[in-house]
Design an enzyme around this catalytic site. Structure first.
Site, PDB file in Angstrom:
ATOM      1  N   SER A  95       1.098  -1.305  -0.252  1.00 53.73           N
ATOM      2  CA  SER A  95      -0.056   0.024   0.312  1.00 53.73           C
ATOM      3  C   SER A  95       0.258   1.562  -0.459  1.00 53.73           C
ATOM      4  O   SER A  95       2.135   1.130   0.600  1.00 53.73           O
ATOM      5  CB  SER A  95      -1.234   0.271   1.715  1.00 53.73           C
ATOM      6  OG  SER A  95      -1.313   1.593   1.336  1.00 53.73           O
TER       7      SER A  95
ATOM      8  N   TYR B  65      -0.801  -0.641  10.335  1.00 57.01           N
ATOM      9  CA  TYR B  65      -1.371  -0.922   9.002  1.00 57.01           C
ATOM     10  C   TYR B  65      -0.190  -0.807   8.023  1.00 57.01           C
ATOM     11  O   TYR B  65       0.323  -1.792   7.442  1.00 57.01           O
ATOM     12  CB  TYR B  65      -2.341  -0.900   8.316  1.00 57.01           C
ATOM     13  CG  TYR B  65      -3.102  -0.900   6.654  1.00 57.01           C
ATOM     14  CD1 TYR B  65      -3.279  -1.727   6.130  1.00 57.01           C
ATOM     15  CD2 TYR B  65      -3.003  -0.087   5.753  1.00 57.01           C
ATOM     16  CE1 TYR B  65      -3.855  -2.458   4.940  1.00 57.01           C
ATOM     17  CE2 TYR B  65      -3.156   0.333   4.905  1.00 57.01           C
ATOM     18  CZ  TYR B  65      -3.767  -1.288   4.394  1.00 57.01           C
ATOM     19  OH  TYR B  65      -3.984  -1.595   3.235  1.00 57.01           O
TER      20      TYR B  65
HETATM   21  P1  NAD Z   1     -11.666  -6.087   0.426  1.00 58.16           P
HETATM   22  O1  NAD Z   1     -11.857  -6.178   1.530  1.00 58.16           O
HETATM   23  O2  NAD Z   1     -12.470  -5.815  -0.780  1.00 58.16           O
HETATM   24  O3  NAD Z   1     -10.967  -7.425   0.370  1.00 58.16           O
HETATM   25  C1  NAD Z   1     -10.791  -7.993   1.180  1.00 58.16           C
HETATM   26  C2  NAD Z   1     -10.733  -9.874   0.911  1.00 58.16           C
HETATM   27  O4  NAD Z   1      -9.944  -9.998   1.695  1.00 58.16           O
HETATM   28  C3  NAD Z   1     -12.178 -10.339   1.098  1.00 58.16           C
HETATM   29  O5  NAD Z   1     -12.510 -10.812   0.373  1.00 58.16           O
HETATM   30  C4  NAD Z   1     -12.125 -10.993   3.066  1.00 58.16           C
HETATM   31  O6  NAD Z   1     -13.224 -11.754   2.920  1.00 58.16           O
HETATM   32  C5  NAD Z   1     -10.252 -11.609   2.646  1.00 58.16           C
HETATM   33  N1  NAD Z   1      -9.908 -11.616   3.977  1.00 58.16           N
HETATM   34  C6  NAD Z   1      -9.365 -11.069   4.937  1.00 58.16           C
HETATM   35  N2  NAD Z   1      -8.942 -11.398   6.373  1.00 58.16           N
HETATM   36  C7  NAD Z   1      -8.742 -12.669   5.257  1.00 58.16           C
HETATM   37  C8  NAD Z   1      -8.065 -14.124   5.764  1.00 58.16           C
HETATM   38  N3  NAD Z   1      -7.522 -14.109   7.115  1.00 58.16           N
HETATM   39  N4  NAD Z   1      -7.941 -15.032   4.729  1.00 58.16           N
HETATM   40  C9  NAD Z   1      -7.856 -15.352   4.145  1.00 58.16           C
HETATM   41  N5  NAD Z   1      -9.067 -13.513   3.179  1.00 58.16           N
HETATM   42  C10 NAD Z   1      -8.974 -12.817   4.109  1.00 58.16           C
HETATM   43  O7  NAD Z   1     -10.184  -4.980   0.339  1.00 58.16           O
HETATM   44  P2  NAD Z   1      -9.412  -4.569  -1.136  1.00 58.16           P
HETATM   45  O8  NAD Z   1      -9.728  -3.220  -0.696  1.00 58.16           O
HETATM   46  O9  NAD Z   1      -9.857  -5.130  -2.393  1.00 58.16           O
HETATM   47  O10 NAD Z   1      -8.347  -4.912  -0.720  1.00 58.16           O
HETATM   48  C11 NAD Z   1      -7.440  -6.314  -1.013  1.00 58.16           C
HETATM   49  C12 NAD Z   1      -6.014  -6.067  -0.485  1.00 58.16           C
HETATM   50  O11 NAD Z   1      -5.224  -4.664  -1.364  1.00 58.16           O
HETATM   51  C13 NAD Z   1      -5.355  -5.847   0.807  1.00 58.16           C
HETATM   52  O12 NAD Z   1      -4.287  -6.570   0.912  1.00 58.16           O
HETATM   53  C14 NAD Z   1      -5.252  -4.370   1.126  1.00 58.16           C
HETATM   54  O13 NAD Z   1      -4.257  -3.665   2.313  1.00 58.16           O
HETATM   55  C15 NAD Z   1      -4.931  -3.496   0.130  1.00 58.16           C
HETATM   56  N6  NAD Z   1      -5.046  -1.825  -0.381  1.00 58.16           N
HETATM   57  C16 NAD Z   1      -6.158  -1.681  -0.449  1.00 58.16           C
HETATM   58  C17 NAD Z   1      -6.155  -0.638  -0.545  1.00 58.16           C
HETATM   59  C18 NAD Z   1      -7.687   0.399  -1.111  1.00 58.16           C
HETATM   60  O14 NAD Z   1      -7.918   1.393  -1.489  1.00 58.16           O
HETATM   61  N7  NAD Z   1      -8.704  -0.627  -1.226  1.00 58.16           N
HETATM   62  C19 NAD Z   1      -5.127  -0.285  -0.615  1.00 58.16           C
HETATM   63  C20 NAD Z   1      -3.795   0.077  -0.863  1.00 58.16           C
HETATM   64  C21 NAD Z   1      -3.677  -1.346  -0.628  1.00 58.16           C
END
Ligand code: NAD
Length: 253
Positions: free
Chosen positions: A144, A159
């Site tokens: 991130s 985080y």
């Molecule tokens: P999201 O919450 O839509 O999806 C996250 C997924 O991870 C969910 O389907 C959830 O069920 C799954 N998950 C959580 N804990 C778990 C576990 N213990 N085992 C298996 N699955 C698990 O989130 P997103 O926004 O799509 O984020 C995806 C990735 O991208 C994450 O690692 C997040 O930190 C990173 N990210 C997101 C953003 C953003 O702005 N959305 C920015 C930077 C990084």
């Protein structure tokens, strides 16, 4: 061996509007067979069915809690017996929290590291030996912008620290497995429009964040999914240990 004979695993890919699901679709559109690993078996299978019928590839949905070694082992044993060999792993499963440092409990700190860091360890160490045997592999971490600029988007210290740990993890692993034909890279998205904040980032705060983004909008799942698909291609074999920003210019360094 072409990637069309291989499987790409995407963890945390069942979330309806998530980066993982979008990435699984993009990889399948590029010809990969896909395995969705997520907490909810029903949602994982439903996502897999949607991908198989949309793109005509093999897709598998498996229940998996990445923090639990036994659960990871069971999910991968299931894939070993049903899916084509694993050629790519996208360590996407993640959780965030905006809790300020002085209020973060040890339990919350551990939980954030358990999913983002230990979870990636549990699964990566189980799949890279097979990739090394086959002489080909692609591993991508979802870090991130918070890791690079020290929070400032939504996630707090825990985080940002966990996402920075992923960068060190990916870089050191890239050195070790490069000779085996495996590349390991990270993407560092800025604010992407998904449900990870549980609706907690709306109104003025969101407007202010978008005002600080040079391209004038928040990111879309496709912005990240396309980059990950590029990093997973066979042709992208000379990029490893790299971190790719996908943040609309919100952090330029
Ligand atoms: P999201 O919450 O839509 O999806 C996250 C997924 O991870 C969910 O389907 C959830 O069920 C799954 N998950 C959580 N804990 C778990 C576990 N213990 N085992 C298996 N699955 C698990 O989130 P997103 O926004 O799509 O984020 C995806 C990735 O991208 C994450 O690692 C997040 O930190 C990173 N990210 C997101 C953003 C953003 O702005 N959305 C920015 C930077 C990084």
């Amino acid at each position: 061996m072409s990637h069309t004979d291989l499987t790409a695993i995407v963890t945390g890919a069942a979330s309806t509007r998530g980066i993982g699901r979008g990435t699984a679709h993009a990889l399948a559109a590029d010809g990969w067979n896909v395995s969705i690993l997520d907490l909810d078996e029903g949602a994982a299978k439903e996502t897999a069915d949607e991908i198989a019928s949309t793109h005509g590839v093999q897709a598998f949905g498996v229940a998996c809690d990445v923090t639990d070694e036994a659960s990871v082992e069971a999910a991968l044993a299931n894939l070993d017996s049903s899916a084509p060999p694993i050629g790519a792993l996208v360590n996407n499963a993640g959780i965030t929290s905006p809790t300020r440092f002085h209020d973060v409990t040890g339990a919350e700190w551990d939980r954030i590291f358990a999913v983002n860091v230990r979870g990636a360890y549990n699964i990566t160490r189980r799949v890279t030996p097979g990739m090394a045997e086959r002489g080909f592999g692609r591993v991508v971490f979802l870090s991130s912008v918070s890791a690079e600029r020290g929070g400032g988007v939504f996630g707090g210290v825990a985080y940002s620290a966990a996402k920075a740990a992923q960068l060190g993890f990916a870089r050191a692993l890239a050195r070790e497995v490069g000779p085996d034909g495996i590349t390991v890279n990270s993407v560092a998205p800025g604010l992407i429009d998904t449900d990870i904040t549980g609706g907690a980032l709306e109104g003025d705060t969101k407007t202010q964040l978008v005002a600080g983004i040079p391209v004038g909008r928040n990111g879309r799942v496709a912005d990240v999914a396309d980059l990950i698909t590029f990093l997973c291609r066979e042709q992208t074999g000379y990029i490893t240990g790299a971190t790719y920003d996908v943040n609309g210019g919100s952090h330029i360094h």
